[in-house]
Scaffold this motif. Structure first.
Motif, PDB file in Angstrom:
ATOM      1  N   LYS A   1      29.366  15.482  54.897  1.00  0.00           N
ATOM      2  CA  LYS A   1      28.968  15.214  53.519  1.00  0.00           C
ATOM      3  C   LYS A   1      28.257  13.867  53.491  1.00  0.00           C
ATOM      4  O   LYS A   1      28.795  12.863  53.974  1.00  0.00           O
ATOM      5  CB  LYS A   1      30.184  15.168  52.600  1.00  0.00           C
ATOM      6  CG  LYS A   1      29.793  14.905  51.150  1.00  0.00           C
ATOM      7  CD  LYS A   1      30.947  15.157  50.201  1.00  0.00           C
ATOM      8  CE  LYS A   1      30.439  15.259  48.783  1.00  0.00           C
ATOM      9  NZ  LYS A   1      31.487  15.621  47.837  1.00  0.00           N
TER      10      LYS A   1
ATOM     11  N   LYS B   1      26.340  10.953  51.269  1.00  0.00           N
ATOM     12  CA  LYS B   1      26.138  10.380  49.940  1.00  0.00           C
ATOM     13  C   LYS B   1      24.723   9.810  49.871  1.00  0.00           C
ATOM     14  O   LYS B   1      24.402   8.857  50.601  1.00  0.00           O
ATOM     15  CB  LYS B   1      27.154   9.252  49.706  1.00  0.00           C
ATOM     16  CG  LYS B   1      28.611   9.719  49.709  1.00  0.00           C
ATOM     17  CD  LYS B   1      28.953  10.396  48.412  1.00  0.00           C
ATOM     18  CE  LYS B   1      30.456  10.547  48.239  1.00  0.00           C
ATOM     19  NZ  LYS B   1      30.773  11.177  46.947  1.00  0.00           N
TER      20      LYS B   1
ATOM     21  N   ASP C   1      25.632  14.788  48.430  1.00  0.00           N
ATOM     22  CA  ASP C   1      26.158  14.379  47.116  1.00  0.00           C
ATOM     23  C   ASP C   1      25.349  13.195  46.606  1.00  0.00           C
ATOM     24  O   ASP C   1      25.358  12.121  47.207  1.00  0.00           O
ATOM     25  CB  ASP C   1      27.634  13.986  47.235  1.00  0.00           C
ATOM     26  CG  ASP C   1      28.261  13.742  45.872  1.00  0.00           C
ATOM     27  OD1 ASP C   1      27.550  13.879  44.847  1.00  0.00           O
ATOM     28  OD2 ASP C   1      29.464  13.436  45.819  1.00  0.00           O
TER      29      ASP C   1
ATOM     30  N   ASN D   1      25.598  11.951  43.443  1.00  0.00           N
ATOM     31  CA  ASN D   1      26.332  11.156  42.440  1.00  0.00           C
ATOM     32  C   ASN D   1      25.432  10.678  41.296  1.00  0.00           C
ATOM     33  O   ASN D   1      25.473   9.503  40.914  1.00  0.00           O
ATOM     34  CB  ASN D   1      27.043   9.952  43.079  1.00  0.00           C
ATOM     35  CG  ASN D   1      28.235  10.353  43.941  1.00  0.00           C
ATOM     36  OD1 ASN D   1      28.226  10.169  45.161  1.00  0.00           O
ATOM     37  ND2 ASN D   1      29.245  10.937  43.329  1.00  0.00           N
TER      38      ASN D   1
ATOM     39  N   GLU E   1      24.965  18.233  45.477  1.00  0.00           N
ATOM     40  CA  GLU E   1      25.912  17.959  44.401  1.00  0.00           C
ATOM     41  C   GLU E   1      25.349  16.907  43.452  1.00  0.00           C
ATOM     42  O   GLU E   1      24.885  15.858  43.903  1.00  0.00           O
ATOM     43  CB  GLU E   1      27.193  17.457  45.066  1.00  0.00           C
ATOM     44  CG  GLU E   1      28.407  17.474  44.201  1.00  0.00           C
ATOM     45  CD  GLU E   1      29.629  17.064  45.031  1.00  0.00           C
ATOM     46  OE1 GLU E   1      29.867  17.641  46.124  1.00  0.00           O
ATOM     47  OE2 GLU E   1      30.328  16.140  44.600  1.00  0.00           O
TER      48      GLU E   1
ATOM     49  N   ASP F   1      29.355  18.169  39.694  1.00  0.00           N
ATOM     50  CA  ASP F   1      30.582  17.385  39.892  1.00  0.00           C
ATOM     51  C   ASP F   1      30.863  16.567  38.627  1.00  0.00           C
ATOM     52  O   ASP F   1      31.674  16.959  37.797  1.00  0.00           O
ATOM     53  CB  ASP F   1      30.470  16.501  41.137  1.00  0.00           C
ATOM     54  CG  ASP F   1      31.795  15.805  41.435  1.00  0.00           C
ATOM     55  OD1 ASP F   1      32.792  16.083  40.752  1.00  0.00           O
ATOM     56  OD2 ASP F   1      31.846  14.962  42.364  1.00  0.00           O
TER      57      ASP F   1
ATOM     58  N   ASN G   1      32.028  21.700  41.769  1.00  0.00           N
ATOM     59  CA  ASN G   1      32.950  20.965  42.628  1.00  0.00           C
ATOM     60  C   ASN G   1      34.230  20.761  41.837  1.00  0.00           C
ATOM     61  O   ASN G   1      34.287  19.961  40.911  1.00  0.00           O
ATOM     62  CB  ASN G   1      32.337  19.625  43.046  1.00  0.00           C
ATOM     63  CG  ASN G   1      33.187  18.937  44.104  1.00  0.00           C
ATOM     64  OD1 ASN G   1      34.235  19.464  44.506  1.00  0.00           O
ATOM     65  ND2 ASN G   1      32.757  17.773  44.534  1.00  0.00           N
TER      66      ASN G   1
ATOM     67  N   LYS H   1      37.941  19.606  41.289  1.00  0.00           N
ATOM     68  CA  LYS H   1      38.883  18.598  41.791  1.00  0.00           C
ATOM     69  C   LYS H   1      40.102  18.553  40.874  1.00  0.00           C
ATOM     70  O   LYS H   1      39.956  18.511  39.650  1.00  0.00           O
ATOM     71  CB  LYS H   1      38.226  17.209  41.797  1.00  0.00           C
ATOM     72  CG  LYS H   1      37.029  17.081  42.706  1.00  0.00           C
ATOM     73  CD  LYS H   1      36.392  15.694  42.564  1.00  0.00           C
ATOM     74  CE  LYS H   1      35.176  15.564  43.471  1.00  0.00           C
ATOM     75  NZ  LYS H   1      34.427  14.314  43.212  1.00  0.00           N
TER      76      LYS H   1
END
Ligand code: MG
Length: 350
Positions: free
Chosen positions: A154, A156, A180, A182, A207, A232, A252, A254
């Protein structure tokens, strides 16, 4: 039922960088529920961008402890969770730690694993992705060596070095990547350019490429994206599912966002109905939270449950990582076992 809690600070093996900044610890609160001869444990993980703190979690737990005094084994999890959710809005991680501890406690009392309580299939060992954080280009070769046995990386992204990071990784390995962002890419046009550039680089999904409230832009992007888009930050609880289901191709999920296992199962059923892909993810969590999330593994297309691999002071055992796969052993409850003597539990009196 008696509730007690312990504050703790999880220490990262390496500073953890993402689009919001870099940090070296994550604060958590553990909860212990006792009824008769049985004890259940839960975890609330509190990354700084999510507005919950140890203080806010403990304040919420004290309110819940009053409610829990009225219950003893065997109890209805649904009834308690509905009543807890009515105490106050938000507090999602605080609610998740109670939900996890309730499932663990009931599973132990009934001598059953939690996935059975949830009506789910027994989880088989599954490849988990492991995170490489941004801001450490020169460390990438060492980091790749450290996580050699893991099959999915994964990454970032969401800063100026995005392409350099991917090129650097691709100099060393062709392993599948999960990206990801973000919320870090500035607009839908830039995001589409980046995704097209990534489309021949063995990427499983992207993501949260855009800001969490850019629903129309996400719908535009998902329609054109050659790689599956996954929500996410745009998706916390079940109540967000209608809003995001036309804008992303996957979620995603969680436990810390969705208030725990009870609501997670509702989300999974809805996502499957809508044909959305499911990734089970985590915050920086110890084996207590991850053992709970792992109960859901068979329902997921992918898992990203690497929390325990990134920290050096995990106070719980109960899950194993072997040849890149996460596995649950023969368990009752969540399978999480407290192994540290460092945790000091205080009774959660209101
Ligand atoms: Mg994410």
């Amino acid at each position: 039922m008696k509730l007690s809690y312990a504050s703790y600070s999880l220490q990262f093996k390496h500073p953890f960088g993402l689009a919001y900044g870099t940090r070296t610890t994550t604060e958590v609160v553990y909860v212990k529920l006792e009824s008769g001869d049985f004890t259940g444990y839960g975890e609330a993980a509190l990354p700084p961008y999510l507005n919950e703190t140890q203080t806010s979690v403990i304040a919420f737990l004290k309110k819940v402890s009053v409610l829990l005094k009225n219950y003893k084994l065997p109890f209805s999890i649904e009834e308690i969770i509905t009543a807890m959710d009515a105490i106050a809005p938000n507090n999602n991680a605080a609610k998740a730690c109670i939900d996890i501890a309730l499932h663990d406690l009931l599973g132990k009392a009934l001598n059953k694993p939690v996935y059975t309580l949830l009506g789910l299939t027994k989880p088989q060992p599954k490849n988990t992705s492991v995170t490489i954080s941004i801001g450490q280009l020169n460390l990438i070769p060492d980091k790749l060596k450290e996580i050699e046995e893991y099959k999915i990386l994964k990454v970032k992204l969401g800063n100026k070095e995005d392409k350099k990071i991917i090129e650097c990784i691709r100099e060393h390995t062709n392993k599948a990547l999960v990206i990801d962002v973000n919320q870090g890419w500035v607009d839908k046009y830039f995001a589409l350019d980046m995704i097209e550039w990534l489309s021949d680089k063995n990427v499983l999904f992207i993501e949260q490429p855009l800001a969490k409230d850019k629903y129309d832009d996400m719908a535009w992007l998902s329609e054109r994206s050659p790689i599956t888009t996954v929500a996410d930050e745009s998706m916390l609880r079940f109540s967000d599912m209608d809003k995001i289901s036309g804008c992303f191709k996957g979620i995603n999920l969680k436990l810390m966002k969705c208030t725990g296992l009870f609501e997670a199962v509702k989300i999974i059923n809805y996502a499957k109905q809508k044909g959305l892909n499911i990734n089970i993810g985590c915050m920086s969590e110890s084996s207590c939270g991850i053992a709970a999330a792992a109960q859901l593994m068979e329902s997921a297309d992918w898992i990203d449950l690497d929390g325990p691999l990134l920290i050096k002071n995990n106070p719980f055992t109960g899950i194993d990582f072997s040849e890149g796969k996460l596995q649950l052993n023969n368990i009752v409850g969540t399978g999480a076992t407290l192994s540290s003597k460092e945790l000091a539990f205080y009774e959660g009196k209101a």
